[in-house]
Scaffold this active site. Structure first.
Site, PDB file in Angstrom:
ATOM      1  N   GLY A 126       0.843  -1.180  -0.062  1.00 25.67           N
ATOM      2  CA  GLY A 126      -0.005   0.132   0.137  1.00 25.67           C
ATOM      3  C   GLY A 126       0.811   1.274   0.076  1.00 25.67           C
ATOM      4  CG  LEU A 129       7.623   1.480  -2.353  1.00 27.62           C
ATOM      5  CD1 LEU A 129       8.469   1.258  -1.215  1.00 27.62           C
ATOM      6  CD2 LEU A 129       8.459   2.401  -3.166  1.00 27.62           C
ATOM      7  CG  ASP A 177       4.020  -0.612 -11.405  1.00 31.82           C
ATOM      8  OD1 ASP A 177       4.608   0.361 -11.265  1.00 31.82           O
ATOM      9  OD2 ASP A 177       3.043  -0.539 -10.555  1.00 31.82           O
TER      10      ASP A 177
END
Length: 387
Positions: A126, A129, A177
């Site tokens: 959360g 990252l 990501d």
């Protein structure tokens, strides 16, 4: 490579399944230095993998069962079959990331087989990252050890993880990501073209530290607002008759921006200017010019705050505190999807303690807590853990 994390998953695996795990894989989280909300607009980003990761200890089974133990959730268990429909669960949420990734690999027609696995990670959840991307890329990396997966390279694993998060989990994320986690290079950031999937390593200067400051503002709105921002960007692209905002520049916005409603114009302006900042930041980083990086990161944060409207007051305050400590010698900005999470700073090593002290003294989170501070290095991407 024995670390507390790898030792933990190995220990839980052995105590659960009665034997040592023959397979040990990892995939890192990432921090984005600059280039926010540009990935799903086919744009440019400059993240790096970090030395916080998801680790999986596993062994192959002779049947079609996938048995998953989540060491970070009290050794909670999820089990499903590869030869039956894989359903999305209401709870626990972590299981859907595993299930979604496995389902995508099945849809690709890959020669899947059952697995026993134990999962643990130290990527803060959360916090923006990419703990979810780290988990999904680790699952893909694990199954890529199976015979017949020879052609499944890092980019393929990353795109499978993105599809699974889009279609199974329901978050309409881009591919930054997952590519960061799959393709990271030690000591380097990655200049990623999210359309061509070209990945160019950019060295992080010697003597520069990557600091991450967790605001402890929970990102409760991030999924719904993230999807809303994506819809707004897609609406702007449709208006201009282009596949994505990657395909327009400031000249077009200045000439025709009045055709958009004011909110959509602001969203488009952030993406267009952010792509330009990523190009400039890649050059600055390669040249070791932290002062220029500081200028670009400051402009990025202002754009996220004013045009994309994804920062919150405590995040803005945290950025101000860090900037006050490092001055013109480095950069700081919000990182991640927005509405809380983390701030990233690129600073000379000799300013790490000054930045840490300033934040410890002057910042308090929503419940009065101090920021959690991580000093990271740019790490290698997903792969087997040497044993």
């Amino acid at each position: 490579m024995s670390t507390p994390l790898t030792a933990r998953v190995a220990s839980v695996f052995e105590s659960t399944f009665g034997a040592a795990a023959p397979l040990l894989v990892q995939a890192p989280g990432r921090v984005n230095l600059i280039g926010e909300h540009t990935d799903y607009n086919d744009g440019l980003v400059l993240p790096c993998a970090i030395d916080y990761r998801t680790v999986i200890a596993a062994r192959r089974r002779d049947d079609q069962v996938v048995h998953v133990v989540a060491a970070d959730y009290g050794n909670a268990v999820d089990e499903f079959r590869l030869d039956a429909p894989i359903e999305r669960l209401d709870q626990p949420m972590w299981a859907n990331y595993v299930r979604g990734m496995v389902q995508d690999l099945i849809k690709q027609g890959l020669p899947m087989q059952g697995m026993d696995m134990v999962i643990s990670g130290d990527v803060p959840q959360g916090a923006g990252l990419s703990s979810s991307a780290s988990l999904m890329v680790a699952i893909g990396t694990l199954f890529a050890t199976l015979p017949g997966f020879d052609k499944l390279g890092p980019i393929d694993i990353a795109l499978a993880a993105q599809r699974a998060e889009n279609e199974f989990v329901g978050t309409k994320c881009g591919n930054m990501d997952q590519i960061s986690s799959a393709c990271g290079k030690e000591g380097h950031a990655l200049m990623i073209d999210c359309r061509s999937l070209d990945v160019k390593p950019v060295p992080v200067p010697e003597g520069a530290a990557i600091m991450i400051f967790h605001s402890h503002v929970q990102r409760g709105l991030v999924d719904s607002e993230y999807n809303t921002r994506r819809e707004q960007c897609e609406a702007a692209a449709r208006h201009f008759g282009v596949p994505a905002l990657r395909d327009i520049d400031m000249a077009v916005l200045e000439q025709r921006g009045g055709e958009l409603d004011p909110m959509t114009l602001r969203r488009a302006r952030h993406v267009v200017t952010e792509n330009d900042r990523v190009l400039a930041a890649s050059d600055a980083l390669a040249a070791g010019d932290l002062a220029r990086m500081g200028e670009l990161m400051a402009a990025s944060h202002a754009s996220m705050r004013d045009d994309f409207e994804i920062t919150v007051p405590l995040i803005d305050r945290l950025v101000e505190i860090v900037k006050g400590a490092i001055g013109e010698r480095g950069g700081v900005r919000m990182t991640g999807g927005g509405f809380g999470g983390c701030v990233v700073a690129l600073v000379p090593q000799d300013l790490v303690e000054a930045a840490r002290a300033a934040v410890e003294r002057d910042y308090r989170g929503p419940d009065g807590q101090q920021s959690t501070i991580y000093v990271c290095r740019a790490a290698a991407g997903a792969g087997a853990v040497p044993q």
